[in-house]
Scaffold this motif. Structure first.
Motif, PDB file in Angstrom:
ATOM      1  N   GLY A  40       0.823  -1.198   0.000  1.00 12.17           N
ATOM      2  CA  GLY A  40       0.000   0.000   0.000  1.00 12.17           C
ATOM      3  C   GLY A  40       0.854   1.242   0.000  1.00 12.17           C
ATOM      4  O   GLY A  40       2.079   1.174  -0.097  1.00 12.17           O
ATOM      5  N   ARG A  41       0.177   2.407   0.131  1.00 10.59           N
ATOM      6  CA  ARG A  41       0.890   3.678   0.081  1.00 10.59           C
ATOM      7  C   ARG A  41       0.134   4.711   0.912  1.00 10.59           C
ATOM      8  O   ARG A  41      -1.078   4.746   0.924  1.00 10.59           O
ATOM      9  N   ILE A  42       0.893   5.550   1.602  1.00 11.77           N
ATOM     10  CA  ILE A  42       0.313   6.640   2.371  1.00 11.77           C
ATOM     11  C   ILE A  42      -0.016   7.782   1.427  1.00 11.77           C
ATOM     12  O   ILE A  42       0.803   8.160   0.588  1.00 11.77           O
ATOM     13  N   THR A  43      -1.235   8.328   1.551  1.00 11.25           N
ATOM     14  CA  THR A  43      -1.661   9.418   0.680  1.00 11.25           C
ATOM     15  C   THR A  43      -1.557  10.778   1.359  1.00 11.25           C
ATOM     16  O   THR A  43      -1.442  11.792   0.691  1.00 11.25           O
ATOM     17  N   SER A  44      -1.630  10.799   2.693  1.00 11.04           N
ATOM     18  CA  SER A  44      -1.459  12.053   3.429  1.00 11.04           C
ATOM     19  C   SER A  44      -1.117  11.729   4.872  1.00 11.04           C
ATOM     20  O   SER A  44      -1.503  10.680   5.393  1.00 11.04           O
ATOM     21  N   GLY A  45      -0.400  12.635   5.506  1.00 11.71           N
ATOM     22  CA  GLY A  45      -0.038  12.402   6.894  1.00 11.71           C
ATOM     23  C   GLY A  45       0.653  13.605   7.490  1.00 11.71           C
ATOM     24  O   GLY A  45       1.138  14.483   6.784  1.00 11.71           O
ATOM     25  N   GLY A  46       0.704  13.633   8.802  1.00 11.79           N
ATOM     26  CA  GLY A  46       1.340  14.728   9.510  1.00 11.79           C
ATOM     27  C   GLY A  46       1.137  14.536  10.998  1.00 11.79           C
ATOM     28  O   GLY A  46       0.789  13.455  11.469  1.00 11.79           O
ATOM     29  N   PHE A  47       1.342  15.621  11.757  1.00 11.59           N
ATOM     30  CA  PHE A  47       1.173  15.568  13.196  1.00 11.59           C
ATOM     31  C   PHE A  47      -0.245  15.978  13.544  1.00 11.59           C
ATOM     32  O   PHE A  47      -0.737  16.999  13.063  1.00 11.59           O
ATOM     33  N   GLY A  48      -0.930  15.183  14.364  1.00 14.21           N
ATOM     34  CA  GLY A  48      -2.290  15.498  14.793  1.00 14.21           C
ATOM     35  C   GLY A  48      -2.288  16.051  16.205  1.00 14.21           C
ATOM     36  O   GLY A  48      -2.119  15.287  17.149  1.00 14.21           O
ATOM     37  N   PRO A  49      -2.451  17.365  16.380  1.00 12.16           N
ATOM     38  CA  PRO A  49      -2.390  17.942  17.721  1.00 12.16           C
ATOM     39  C   PRO A  49      -3.462  17.413  18.666  1.00 12.16           C
ATOM     40  O   PRO A  49      -3.216  17.241  19.855  1.00 12.16           O
ATOM     41  N   THR A  50      -4.642  17.103  18.160  1.00 12.04           N
ATOM     42  CA  THR A  50      -5.698  16.568  19.004  1.00 12.04           C
ATOM     43  C   THR A  50      -5.375  15.153  19.463  1.00 12.04           C
ATOM     44  O   THR A  50      -5.658  14.770  20.592  1.00 12.04           O
ATOM     45  N   VAL A  51      -4.768  14.370  18.592  1.00 10.97           N
ATOM     46  CA  VAL A  51      -4.369  13.002  18.916  1.00 10.97           C
ATOM     47  C   VAL A  51      -3.101  13.009  19.760  1.00 10.97           C
ATOM     48  O   VAL A  51      -2.857  12.100  20.539  1.00 10.97           O
ATOM     49  N   GLY A  52      -2.281  14.037  19.590  1.00 11.30           N
ATOM     50  CA  GLY A  52      -1.031  14.130  20.331  1.00 11.30           C
ATOM     51  C   GLY A  52       0.078  13.299  19.725  1.00 11.30           C
ATOM     52  O   GLY A  52       1.006  12.876  20.409  1.00 11.30           O
ATOM     53  N   GLY A  53       0.000  13.053  18.427  1.00 12.13           N
ATOM     54  CA  GLY A  53       1.016  12.258  17.740  1.00 12.13           C
ATOM     55  C   GLY A  53       0.761  12.252  16.243  1.00 12.13           C
ATOM     56  O   GLY A  53      -0.156  12.920  15.753  1.00 12.13           O
ATOM     57  N   PRO A  54       1.546  11.498  15.502  1.00 10.64           N
ATOM     58  CA  PRO A  54       1.382  11.458  14.055  1.00 10.64           C
ATOM     59  C   PRO A  54       0.144  10.668  13.637  1.00 10.64           C
ATOM     60  O   PRO A  54      -0.251   9.709  14.305  1.00 10.64           O
ATOM     61  N   VAL A  55      -0.477  11.096  12.545  1.00 12.25           N
ATOM     62  CA  VAL A  55      -1.621  10.411  11.941  1.00 12.25           C
ATOM     63  C   VAL A  55      -1.407  10.402  10.436  1.00 12.25           C
ATOM     64  O   VAL A  55      -0.679  11.238   9.891  1.00 12.25           O
ATOM     65  N   ALA A  56      -2.043   9.449   9.770  1.00 10.59           N
ATOM     66  CA  ALA A  56      -1.913   9.353   8.313  1.00 10.59           C
ATOM     67  C   ALA A  56      -3.129   8.632   7.752  1.00 10.59           C
ATOM     68  O   ALA A  56      -3.898   8.010   8.484  1.00 10.59           O
ATOM     69  N   MET A  57      -3.287   8.721   6.430  1.00  4.42           N
ATOM     70  CA  MET A  57      -4.281   7.959   5.690  1.00  4.42           C
ATOM     71  C   MET A  57      -3.582   7.339   4.500  1.00  4.42           C
ATOM     72  O   MET A  57      -2.588   7.876   4.003  1.00  4.42           O
TER      73      MET A  57
END
Length: 96
Positions: A40-57
């Motif tokens: 697979g492949r990541i299409t977008s991602g970054g740091f999620g301030p609400t989650v308090g860590g990195p998130v991606a899709m």
């Protein structure tokens, strides 16, 4: 028509990388920590301030889209673990 009858071969999923390193667009996802072809492949991602860590899709094969599935994203030549999670990353706290 075949995709309508049997489902799409790949599915968009939420991904939660372990650690603090964000995974950005274009990172390949693998089944194992070493060797193998990208699944697979990541299409977008970054740091999620609400989650308090990195998130991606990203997109993964339908059989690997179950929440809790562990995959590996290759960042700067090193494979780091990511977990498939449900979207959205944060539950909505407002009423409609």
């Amino acid at each position: 028509l075949p995709e309508i009858a049997s489902g799409a071969p790949s599915v968009r999923v939420g991904l939660k990388p372990e650690g603090r390193a964000p995974m950005r667009e274009g990172i390949d996802l693998y089944e194992s920590e070493a060797g193998g072809e990208p699944v697979g492949r990541i299409t977008s991602g970054g740091f999620g301030p609400t989650v308090g860590g990195p998130v991606a899709m990203g997109y993964v094969p339908a059989e690997q889209a179950t929440p809790g599935t562990r995959l590996y994203g290759e960042v700067r030549g090193k494979r780091l673990p990511v977990e498939v999670v449900t979207l959205p990353h944060v539950k909505q706290s407002y009423k409609r």
